[in-house]
Write an enzyme that holds these catalytic residues in place. Structure first.
Site, PDB file in Angstrom:
ATOM      1  N   ALA A  10       0.831  -1.023   0.155  1.00 54.62           N
ATOM      2  CA  ALA A  10      -0.066   0.119   0.133  1.00 54.62           C
ATOM      3  C   ALA A  10       0.867   1.220  -0.143  1.00 54.62           C
ATOM      4  O   ALA A  10       1.476   1.620   0.846  1.00 54.62           O
ATOM      5  CB  ALA A  10      -0.999  -0.019   1.276  1.00 54.62           C
ATOM      6  N   LYS A  16      -1.475  -2.687  -4.022  1.00 49.73           N
ATOM      7  CA  LYS A  16      -0.962  -3.747  -4.969  1.00 49.73           C
ATOM      8  C   LYS A  16      -1.221  -5.173  -4.238  1.00 49.73           C
ATOM      9  O   LYS A  16      -0.618  -5.060  -3.076  1.00 49.73           O
ATOM     10  CB  LYS A  16       0.185  -3.474  -5.537  1.00 49.73           C
ATOM     11  CG  LYS A  16       0.136  -2.463  -6.807  1.00 49.73           C
ATOM     12  CD  LYS A  16       1.534  -1.684  -7.063  1.00 49.73           C
ATOM     13  CE  LYS A  16       1.846  -0.877  -6.039  1.00 49.73           C
ATOM     14  NZ  LYS A  16       3.019   0.085  -6.325  1.00 49.73           N
ATOM     15  N   GLU A  74       9.384  -1.833   3.740  1.00 51.51           N
ATOM     16  CA  GLU A  74       9.149  -1.773   1.957  1.00 51.51           C
ATOM     17  C   GLU A  74      10.394  -1.827   1.416  1.00 51.51           C
ATOM     18  O   GLU A  74      10.121  -2.348   0.133  1.00 51.51           O
ATOM     19  CB  GLU A  74       8.772  -0.181   2.201  1.00 51.51           C
ATOM     20  CG  GLU A  74       8.290   0.352   0.613  1.00 51.51           C
ATOM     21  CD  GLU A  74       7.750   1.773   0.386  1.00 51.51           C
ATOM     22  OE1 GLU A  74       7.817   2.214  -0.439  1.00 51.51           O
ATOM     23  OE2 GLU A  74       7.684   2.428   1.488  1.00 51.51           O
ATOM     24  N   THR A 104       5.258   6.478  -7.217  1.00 51.29           N
ATOM     25  CA  THR A 104       4.900   7.837  -6.941  1.00 51.29           C
ATOM     26  C   THR A 104       6.241   8.873  -7.029  1.00 51.29           C
ATOM     27  O   THR A 104       6.247   9.853  -7.755  1.00 51.29           O
ATOM     28  CB  THR A 104       4.175   7.956  -5.592  1.00 51.29           C
ATOM     29  OG1 THR A 104       3.169   7.301  -5.612  1.00 51.29           O
ATOM     30  CG2 THR A 104       3.673   9.423  -5.507  1.00 51.29           C
ATOM     31  N   GLY A 127       4.442  10.425  -9.493  1.00 58.73           N
ATOM     32  CA  GLY A 127       3.716  11.424  -9.004  1.00 58.73           C
ATOM     33  C   GLY A 127       3.835  12.709  -9.589  1.00 58.73           C
ATOM     34  O   GLY A 127       3.127  13.822  -9.918  1.00 58.73           O
TER      35      GLY A 127
END
Length: 268
Positions: A10, A16, A74, A104, A127
């Site tokens: 997330a 995803k 992450e 992003t 982004g």
């Protein structure tokens, strides 16, 4: 009923999901605004999910939806997922290599077998492409912006090397950018031209940072992943142009946008 394992990534824009169904890996993605809808769907497909989470909103999902879920850092999840996909796709690559995750924003990781280190980050990525694109045009939908970028001509708004050396032979490729968006309002240009120039500016920035990182860390191979590359041929083509020009070996993973989700899944 077999318990289903799920990896969820997330991030800043998308959610995803990677999971196995009928012995095959399946992948889904949702807009962040559809987060609750996505989690409701997951709970419906199996009452006893085993979940691993990663990304900036992992703790939020854990608290609200899956209290027993694992949380995987992450950057670790991204690198593990990329190594998994490289193996699945049969793409051999000499290590160490750079893993560039264009989401992003963009992160660079130095990967060497089971060791990985985040070495660089930039706010330039998907982004910036979408957000700045919506300011430069009358469009705010990602796929429409990517289509405009394909249709436009960056030279209608960028100052190119050949524009400077108009009556002389340029010392470098004349189609390279001398100054992004430098022609401004002095010339006529379209929304498509502005998006082509923007896609090129993002690609140029990421290519320059990648080449500098590769030189510093003495790496000759790069692997690109991330959602900003999906359905964005202008960005991908410009990246390929720059890396082919300097001779840096590079690969794009087929399921690269799901590296985080796949990496989280691998820890269950």
């Amino acid at each position: 009923m077999q318990q289903i394992k799920v990896g969820i990534d997330a991030g800043g824009s998308l959610v995803k999901i990677a999971y196995q169904d009928n012995k095959r890996m399946q992948y889904k993605k949702y807009q962040l605004t559809e987060l609750d809808q996505a989690m409701t769907w997951l709970k419906m497909i199996s009452p006893g999910l085993k979940v691993a989470l990663t990304g900036g909103r992992a703790e939020f999902i854990q608290k609200k939806h899956f209290s027993d879920a694992l949380i995987i850092p992450e950057f670790q999840a991204t690198c593990v997922g990329a190594l998994t996909f490289l193996a699945e796709e049969g793409k051999k690559i000499n290590e160490p290599f750079l893993l560039i995750n264009i989401g992003t924003g963009t992160s660079w990781h130095l990967v060497n077998r089971d060791k990985y280190e985040r070495i660089l980050g930039s706010g330039i990525g998907g982004g910036a492409f979408t957000g700045l694109g919506s300011l430069l045009t009358s469009v705010d939908e990602y796929h429409k912006l990517t289509q405009l970028a394909v249709e436009g001509e960056k030279g209608n708004i960028d100052l190119l090397v050949k524009d400077i050396y108009e009556l002389a032979e340029a010392p470098i490729n004349g189609n390279l950018t001398a100054a992004n968006f430098a022609k401004g309002k002095k010339v006529q240009h379209s929304d498509a031209d502005r998006m082509a120039a923007l896609a090129n500016m993002v690609a140029e920035t990421l290519a320059l940072l990648t080449m500098q990182a590769a030189r510093i860390h003495q790496v000759k191979n790069a692997v690109f992943v991330g959602s900003a590359l999906v359905g964005n041929p202008a960005l991908r083509n410009r990246l390929e142009f720059y890396f082919n020009m300097v001779g840096l070996s590079h690969r794009f993973l087929l399921n690269g946008e799901y590296c985080g989700a796949m990496g989280a899944y691998s820890f269950i």
